[in-house]
Design a protein around this motif. Structure first.
Motif, mmCIF file in Angstrom:
data_model
loop_
_atom_site.group_PDB
_atom_site.id
_atom_site.type_symbol
_atom_site.label_atom_id
_atom_site.label_comp_id
_atom_site.label_asym_id
_atom_site.label_seq_id
_atom_site.Cartn_x
_atom_site.Cartn_y
_atom_site.Cartn_z
ATOM 1 N N HIS A 1 33.272 25.557 6.820
ATOM 2 C CA HIS A 1 33.445 27.009 6.713
ATOM 3 C C HIS A 1 34.508 27.230 8.069
ATOM 4 C CE1 HIS A 1 32.468 31.123 5.921
ATOM 5 N NE2 HIS A 1 32.462 31.318 7.212
ATOM 6 N N LYS B 1 34.548 23.622 -0.229
ATOM 7 C CA LYS B 1 33.793 22.579 -0.696
ATOM 8 C C LYS B 1 33.916 21.330 -1.126
ATOM 9 C CE LYS B 1 30.850 26.904 -2.489
ATOM 10 N NZ LYS B 1 30.307 27.287 -3.590
ATOM 11 N N CYS B 2 32.942 20.345 -0.922
ATOM 12 C CA CYS B 2 33.299 19.031 -1.138
ATOM 13 C C CYS B 2 31.959 18.593 -1.614
ATOM 14 C CB CYS B 2 33.727 18.296 0.106
ATOM 15 S SG CYS B 2 34.031 16.432 -0.305
ATOM 16 N N GLU B 3 31.912 17.573 -2.824
ATOM 17 C CA GLU B 3 31.142 17.053 -3.521
ATOM 18 C C GLU B 3 31.770 15.692 -3.922
ATOM 19 O OE1 GLU B 3 29.924 18.972 -7.030
ATOM 20 O OE2 GLU B 3 28.190 17.364 -7.452
ATOM 21 N N SER C 1 35.790 29.266 3.230
ATOM 22 C CA SER C 1 34.999 28.024 2.992
ATOM 23 C C SER C 1 35.783 27.069 2.126
ATOM 24 C CB SER C 1 33.584 28.265 2.419
ATOM 25 O OG SER C 1 32.776 28.908 3.631
ATOM 26 N N HIS D 1 26.978 16.580 -0.484
ATOM 27 C CA HIS D 1 27.895 17.821 -0.409
ATOM 28 C C HIS D 1 28.181 17.706 1.348
ATOM 29 C CE1 HIS D 1 25.984 18.677 -4.030
ATOM 30 N NE2 HIS D 1 27.079 19.455 -4.445
ATOM 31 N N GLN E 1 36.950 18.476 -4.361
ATOM 32 C CA GLN E 1 36.723 19.496 -3.305
ATOM 33 C C GLN E 1 37.764 20.831 -3.924
ATOM 34 O OE1 GLN E 1 39.656 17.153 -0.353
ATOM 35 N NE2 GLN E 1 39.786 19.174 0.098
ATOM 36 N N CYS F 1 38.441 15.909 2.271
ATOM 37 C CA CYS F 1 37.279 15.360 2.279
ATOM 38 C C CYS F 1 37.095 13.842 1.969
ATOM 39 C CB CYS F 1 36.449 16.069 1.491
ATOM 40 S SG CYS F 1 34.734 15.708 1.135
ATOM 41 N N ASN G 1 30.516 20.794 3.046
ATOM 42 C CA ASN G 1 31.353 21.920 3.252
ATOM 43 C C ASN G 1 32.009 22.355 4.319
ATOM 44 O OD1 ASN G 1 30.596 22.398 0.564
ATOM 45 N ND2 ASN G 1 28.851 23.404 0.775
#
Lengths: 112, 113
Positions: free
Chosen positions: B77, B22-24, B20, B73, B6, B91, B75
């Motif tokens: 926000h 982000k996470c993957e 935001s 993914h 993340q 995450c 995410n």
């Protein structure tokens, strides 16, 4: 409502000594129970889980936990701790909709 | 290879801004989560997605909006940031719905000035 209690905020153990971290849950039926570890500045990692069956559960890193319905407990144990085990440990149970209900955590300090 | 990553790791911003996180995940898991860890260390679930579909939406202000473009993914926000949003956000992912989160990211520490 379901809840998880970890009575010890922190525990200090000498390296090489045995460890037991306490966890009590409140739930009528057979609960799903978990132990997670959070190393400093890092994310959480699942150590082990209990869903049903054998009440003694083996996990990663040499940890085990025992489900005791009569005591509503799911204590985490390790026969001999290493300095790298210093971390925060969270017990959790699965609530409705498979959300996780977490305990407040127990910080493990290892004495050299 | 990092299982759940993340970004950013730290986020310092002012009240009222939009940001935001982000996470993957590269584990091939179907389910992803966002948790909020407050100063008391409690971890509260915010959202869960299974294969891009929202399955858990806890009592979270509308200012928080998750987005899952694909199952790898998820995410987060946040609009109009408030002081109370300061926390560490994690995450996580699991094999599928009904399985507990197995891998977590390292967390994003959000600080609101």
């Amino acid at each position: 409502a379901q809840s998880v209690t970890q009575p010890d905020i922190h525990i200090t153990v000498s390296e090489g000594a045995s460890l037991e971290l306490r966890c009590n849950y409140s739930y009528g039926a057979t609960p799903y129970l978990f132990w997670y570890v959070q190393s400093p500045g890092q994310g959480l990692q699942l150590l082990l889980k209990y869903f049903s069956g054998d009440t003694l559960v083996q996990g990663i890193k040499g940890f085990e936990a025992e489900f005791k319905r009569s005591q509503s407990s799911f204590n985490l144990r390790k026969p001999s701790v290493h300095w790298s085990d210093a971390a925060e440990y969270f017990c959790a149970t699965a609530g409705s909709n498979y959300q996780l209900i977490w305990g407040a955590g127990t910080k493990l300090i290892i004495k050299p | 290879d990092t299982a759940v990553s993340q970004t950013p790791k730290y986020l310092v911003t002012q009240m009222g801004n939009d940001k935001s996180i982000k996470c993957e995940q590269n584990l091939g898991h179907d389910t992803m989560y966002w948790y909020k860890q407050d100063s008391k260390k409690f971890l509260k679930i915010m959202f869960s997605y299974n294969n891009k579909e929202l399955i858990i939406n806890e009592t979270v202000p509308n200012r928080f909006s998750p987005k899952s473009p694909d199952k790898a993914h998820l995410n987060l926000h946040i609009n109009s940031l408030e002081l109370g949003d300061s926390a560490v956000y994690f995450c996580a992912s699991s094999l599928g719905e009904g399985q507990p989160p197995q891998h977590f990211g390292d967390g994003t520490r959000l600080s609101i000035l």
